[in-house]
Scaffold this motif. Structure first.
Motif, mmCIF file in Angstrom:
data_model
loop_
_atom_site.group_PDB
_atom_site.id
_atom_site.type_symbol
_atom_site.label_atom_id
_atom_site.label_comp_id
_atom_site.label_asym_id
_atom_site.label_seq_id
_atom_site.Cartn_x
_atom_site.Cartn_y
_atom_site.Cartn_z
ATOM 1 N N TYR A 161 -14.958 13.690 -4.539
ATOM 2 C CA TYR A 161 -15.100 12.284 -4.170
ATOM 3 C C TYR A 161 -14.106 11.902 -3.076
ATOM 4 N N SER A 162 -13.661 12.859 -2.302
ATOM 5 C CA SER A 162 -12.718 12.566 -1.235
ATOM 6 C C SER A 162 -13.378 11.725 -0.154
ATOM 7 N N PRO A 163 -12.613 10.982 0.638
ATOM 8 C CA PRO A 163 -13.205 10.126 1.674
ATOM 9 C C PRO A 163 -14.033 10.926 2.675
ATOM 10 N N GLY A 164 -15.256 10.458 2.920
ATOM 11 C CA GLY A 164 -16.155 11.122 3.850
ATOM 12 C C GLY A 164 -16.967 12.240 3.257
ATOM 13 N N ALA A 165 -16.715 12.639 1.993
ATOM 14 C CA ALA A 165 -17.458 13.735 1.378
ATOM 15 C C ALA A 165 -18.809 13.243 0.873
ATOM 16 N N THR A 166 -19.765 14.182 0.793
ATOM 17 C CA THR A 166 -21.079 13.873 0.221
ATOM 18 C C THR A 166 -20.934 13.783 -1.289
ATOM 19 N N LEU A 167 -21.222 12.619 -1.848
ATOM 20 C CA LEU A 167 -20.958 12.374 -3.260
ATOM 21 C C LEU A 167 -21.990 13.055 -4.145
ATOM 22 N N PRO A 168 -21.608 13.421 -5.356
ATOM 23 C CA PRO A 168 -22.599 13.933 -6.320
ATOM 24 C C PRO A 168 -23.602 12.846 -6.674
ATOM 25 N N PRO A 169 -24.755 13.217 -7.195
ATOM 26 C CA PRO A 169 -25.752 12.192 -7.560
ATOM 27 C C PRO A 169 -25.238 11.278 -8.663
ATOM 28 N N GLU A 205 0.817 -1.216 0.000
ATOM 29 C CA GLU A 205 0.000 0.000 0.000
ATOM 30 C C GLU A 205 0.851 1.267 0.000
ATOM 31 N N LEU A 206 2.063 1.188 0.474
ATOM 32 C CA LEU A 206 2.943 2.351 0.544
ATOM 33 C C LEU A 206 3.885 2.443 -0.649
ATOM 34 N N ASP A 207 3.544 1.783 -1.734
ATOM 35 C CA ASP A 207 4.379 1.840 -2.935
ATOM 36 C C ASP A 207 4.382 3.272 -3.477
ATOM 37 N N PRO A 208 5.548 3.877 -3.702
ATOM 38 C CA PRO A 208 5.581 5.273 -4.184
ATOM 39 C C PRO A 208 5.047 5.442 -5.600
ATOM 40 N N ALA A 209 4.927 4.360 -6.370
ATOM 41 C CA ALA A 209 4.418 4.485 -7.737
ATOM 42 C C ALA A 209 2.912 4.686 -7.791
ATOM 43 N N ILE A 210 2.205 4.464 -6.686
ATOM 44 C CA ILE A 210 0.749 4.581 -6.670
ATOM 45 C C ILE A 210 0.367 6.057 -6.719
ATOM 46 N N THR A 211 -0.492 6.412 -7.661
ATOM 47 C CA THR A 211 -0.957 7.801 -7.805
ATOM 48 C C THR A 211 -2.346 8.006 -7.218
ATOM 49 N N HIS A 212 -3.225 6.993 -7.277
ATOM 50 C CA HIS A 212 -4.591 7.103 -6.763
ATOM 51 C C HIS A 212 -4.890 5.883 -5.898
ATOM 52 N N GLN A 213 -5.590 6.109 -4.808
ATOM 53 C CA GLN A 213 -6.045 5.017 -3.949
ATOM 54 C C GLN A 213 -7.546 5.164 -3.758
ATOM 55 N N ILE A 214 -8.263 4.080 -4.020
ATOM 56 C CA ILE A 214 -9.720 4.071 -3.902
ATOM 57 C C ILE A 214 -10.080 3.495 -2.540
ATOM 58 N N THR A 255 -3.685 10.693 -4.388
ATOM 59 C CA THR A 255 -5.079 11.141 -4.406
ATOM 60 C C THR A 255 -5.970 10.031 -3.874
ATOM 61 N N TYR A 256 -6.788 10.352 -2.882
ATOM 62 C CA TYR A 256 -7.708 9.397 -2.278
ATOM 63 C C TYR A 256 -9.121 9.743 -2.748
ATOM 64 N N VAL A 257 -9.786 8.774 -3.353
ATOM 65 C CA VAL A 257 -11.135 8.975 -3.883
ATOM 66 C C VAL A 257 -11.998 7.789 -3.496
ATOM 67 N N GLN A 258 -13.310 7.993 -3.629
ATOM 68 C CA GLN A 258 -14.277 6.934 -3.385
ATOM 69 C C GLN A 258 -14.562 6.188 -4.687
ATOM 70 N N PRO A 259 -15.121 4.963 -4.614
ATOM 71 C CA PRO A 259 -15.311 4.166 -5.845
ATOM 72 C C PRO A 259 -16.192 4.822 -6.891
ATOM 73 N N GLN A 260 -17.134 5.673 -6.489
ATOM 74 C CA GLN A 260 -18.025 6.285 -7.476
ATOM 75 C C GLN A 260 -17.265 7.151 -8.462
ATOM 76 N N TRP A 261 -16.081 7.618 -8.089
ATOM 77 C CA TRP A 261 -15.276 8.437 -8.999
ATOM 78 C C TRP A 261 -14.970 7.691 -10.291
ATOM 79 N N VAL A 262 -14.719 6.402 -10.203
ATOM 80 C CA VAL A 262 -14.397 5.618 -11.398
ATOM 81 C C VAL A 262 -15.611 5.557 -12.320
ATOM 82 N N TRP A 263 -16.794 5.286 -11.767
ATOM 83 C CA TRP A 263 -17.994 5.168 -12.599
ATOM 84 C C TRP A 263 -18.364 6.506 -13.228
ATOM 85 N N ASP A 264 -18.256 7.585 -12.476
ATOM 86 C CA ASP A 264 -18.617 8.890 -13.027
ATOM 87 C C ASP A 264 -17.628 9.321 -14.106
#
Length: 700
Positions: A477-485, A403-412, A455-464
């Motif tokens: 789509y940050s963790p804990g944020a109210t997601l768009p419809p 999980e701490l790999d420096p090559a990771i740019t986004h974590q869902i 960048t930390y995002v929620q799974p809905q970011w991928v679908w949108d």
């Protein structure tokens, strides 16, 4: 005189046949008849007049076309069904004699093998016809791939469905044919475009399925048997069209460790990797290659690979553009804006296949343990992401499990940030080996800490992002944020309907915002509560009787100077006469109480206010000028009155024009207006709810 025709030998009675007669004519059992009809695509028909078809019988009967049953008489599967029936008799006779070994030998050696290849060729003459009928097949096979194995659903059927579905997903990843996806209550919808045909299917969530007893798995199993054959043909054709070897190599060990997509190894004929063929074709030609034969795939890919990429520009051309002052071309897509309120809404151009196929290609994405790995891996890889990692507990085939790999740019992630005190303690690290060093610390990631630059995002970011065809803002789509419809990409709002994606100012009608502000002001000032209390007019008690406040006000306002107690037949006397009650001298006056004094003071204020209004009317000045507190009129109130007057005039003009129409067209117009008014009311209600939510958020 002509020959008299016998009843039931011509017309509708001859075109239809009952199910009982059809079974007797084919000389097979009812379950075999059902299987044969499903394989051949023959379904019951509903005649227009059942009495003519059933010879005046009113019993509930299932009818088929006579020509369809005649067509089944020459089906080769009939002989297989009869052989199976004869074998069942032999096995039953052997078991009756106690010869279990002979029965097992008969079942092993003499069981007829049925193939549905000829039926696939008959029902689908062309490959496009098979693609058009692939929606139901994929939905059924993905459903059975997620079912637990029972006596009704054998493990072999589940494994076959899983293998075919994963092979189909691999083709979608290679060809970038997946277009849209939607998360619904039923499951996850996917849409792919293959050779110009849009295919939509449903995949259930990875939950434990509770199988009830009211499901007929024999019928569903027959459909699965046919659909597995169909999807096997389609997968073969799709793989060979892009130069892939079918079936792909299957790693059973990786599949046991939960590899799923990683358990398949794709190979191209005469190439090191079939992915190279497709990538060269996409980069050189600008779109996914069309379906070609496997032999021509190699030659076509070689030709395209030798062509220069059109996107590459030399330094000379760049300098020439800069010297001429010409603007560089941007990658944004032009949009058609609406010029007028009643103008037509033109369809907006969508992003090209090349842009969407490489949507996630620059990223390295890590999936947390709480996220659904299977759909996310499929979506990310189908839209260009080559590096998807996850924890080792989720299965095999990850690009990285650190999980701490420096090559990771986004974590869902799908967990809100929690305070450190509420998190459980970190387990002790395993003892370090000689190569690792004694200073090794346990790798602790989200939610205890975040990696800088990630960048930390929620799974809905991928679908949108997939549905919009472009990357969305990750801060929404940050963790804990109210997601768009999360809206369906296949439902487009029509003209006049509420659109959750559009700003509220673009949708609201003229004067609607002012009306809402006026209502809010009334609620804040408590005017609505006072009006409701005034309408209810709680009865007051005077001289032992209850009277309405409105009656008292009307009476006091109607008294002129010089009158008063000389008026005969008061209201109280008339009420006493109606009720048939008489007041005793003791009940006429019972002294003054605090309630009566307050009531008298209120009536006095009302009388004075009425007197002021009469004086203001006589002088021709407003009442406020007499009191000395002139208040300016509210702008919102003036605008609301202006818009109300305008709407009223438009409605009157429409009614006048409607009277000029004939009665038939007027009724048709009324029906159209009824539906439009119903739609407008629903849209107005939704806009009002959204405006309240936005006002509350703005206040916070």
């Amino acid at each position: 005189m002509g020959r008299i025709k016998k009843k039931g030998t011509a017309g509708a009675a001859k075109n239809f046949i009952t199910r009982t007669r059809a079974v007797k004519k084919l000389q097979i059992s009812l379950p075999d008849f059902r299987r044969l009809c499903i394989f051949k695509g023959i379904y019951p028909r509903e005649p227009r007049n059942k009495k003519k078809v059933s010879k005046s019988s009113t019993a509930s009967t299932t009818f088929y076309y006579t020509k369809d049953i005649q067509y089944l008489l020459h089906e080769p599967l009939l002989n297989k069904f009869r052989d199976h029936k004869a074998l069942a008799k032999k096995i039953g006779r052997a078991l009756g004699r106690g010869e279990a070994g002979d029965a097992a030998r008969l079942e092993k050696n003499l069981t007829p093998k049925m193939t549905l290849d000829h039926i696939i060729k008959e029902r689908y003459p062309t490959f496009v016809d098979a693609l058009r009928d692939l929606d139901d097949a994929l939905s059924m096979l993905f459903l059975f791939a997620n079912l637990p194995s029972t006596s009704a659903v054998p493990p072999k059927t589940i494994a076959l469905c899983q293998r075919l579905c994963l092979e189909f997903e691999h083709y979608l990843i290679i060809s970038h044919s997946l277009k849209k996806s939607f998360l619904s209550i039923k499951g996850i919808y996917y849409q792919a475009t293959i050779q110009g045909q849009d295919i939509l299917w449903l995949v259930p969530y990875k939950f434990v399925q509770n199988i009830t007893g009211d499901i007929d798995f024999r019928i569903m199993g027959t459909f699965v048997e046919f659909y597995t054959t169909l999807l096997g043909f389609i997968n073969f054709r799709l793989y060979t069209s892009v130069g892939l070897v079918y079936p792909p190599k299957f790693n059973a060990g990786s599949d046991e460790r939960g590899g799923e997509l990683a358990a398949f190894i794709l190979e191209g004929k005469g190439l090191d990797s079939a992915q190279t063929v497709v990538n060269d074709a996409v980069n050189a030609n600008g779109h996914v290659p069309k379906a070609i034969t496997s032999a021509a795939a190699q030659a076509e890919a070689d030709k395209l690979a030798e062509l220069p990429a059109p996107e590459e520009e030399t330094e000379d051309s760049t300098a020439l553009v800069a010297a001429n002052g010409e603007e560089e071309s941007t990658e944004t897509i032009d949009t058609f804006e609406v010029t007028g309120q009643d103008a037509d809404v033109l369809p907006q151009p969508q992003a090209t296949g090349v842009e969407t196929s490489t949507l996630f290609s620059p990223f390295t994405i890590y999936l947390s343990r709480e996220t659904p790995r299977q759909p996310l891996e499929f979506l990310l890889k189908a839209f260009g992401c080559k590096r998807v990692g996850w924890d080792s507990i989720l299965g095999d085939g990850a690009f990285t499990t650190n999980e701490l790999d420096p090559a990771i740019t986004h974590q869902i992630v799908d967990r809100p940030p929690l305070p450190r005190e509420s998190l459980p303690a970190v387990p002790d690290a395993a003892p370090a080996t000689a190569g690792e060093g004694a200073d090794a610390k346990p790798a602790v990631g989200w939610p205890r800490s975040t990696v800088p630059g990630r960048t930390y995002v929620q799974p809905q970011w991928v679908w949108d992002c997939v549905n919009q065809g472009k990357l969305q803002r990750p801060d929404l789509y940050s963790p804990g944020a109210t997601l768009p419809p999360h809206l369906s990409p296949w439902v487009k709002p029509k003209k006049g309907q509420y659109d959750p994606t559009a700003p509220l100012a673009e949708q609201e009608l003229e004067g609607e915002a002012e009306e809402f502000e006026e209502e809010e002001e009334q609620i804040e000032n408590g005017q609505e509560a006072e009006e409701s209390e005034h309408e209810k007019a709680a009865p007051l008690k005077l001289n032992g009787k209850r009277k309405s406040l409105d009656v008292l006000l009307d009476r006091e306002g109607s008294i002129e100077p010089g009158e008063g107690m000389d008026v005969a037949g008061s209201v109280s006397e008339s009420e006493d006469e109606d009720e048939g009650e008489a007041l005793t001298p003791d009940e006429e006056f019972d002294g003054f109480s605090e309630e009566s004094e307050s009531e008298v003071s209120e009536t006095e204020e009302v009388r004075l206010q009425h007197q002021r209004e009469l004086e203001a009317e006589a002088r021709g000045v407003p009442v406020e000028s007499l009191n000395g507190n002139v208040q300016p009129k509210s702008k919102t109130a003036e605008a609301r009155k202006k818009f109300a007057k305008k709407r009223r005039e438009e409605a009157e003009e429409k009614e006048r024009l409607k009277m000029m129409l004939p009665q038939k067209k007027r009724k048709l117009l009324n029906r159209i207006e009824y539906g439009a008014n119903k739609r407008d009311k629903e849209s107005e209600l939704l806009r009002k709810k959204r405006r309240k939510i936005e006002s509350v958020k703005g206040g916070k």
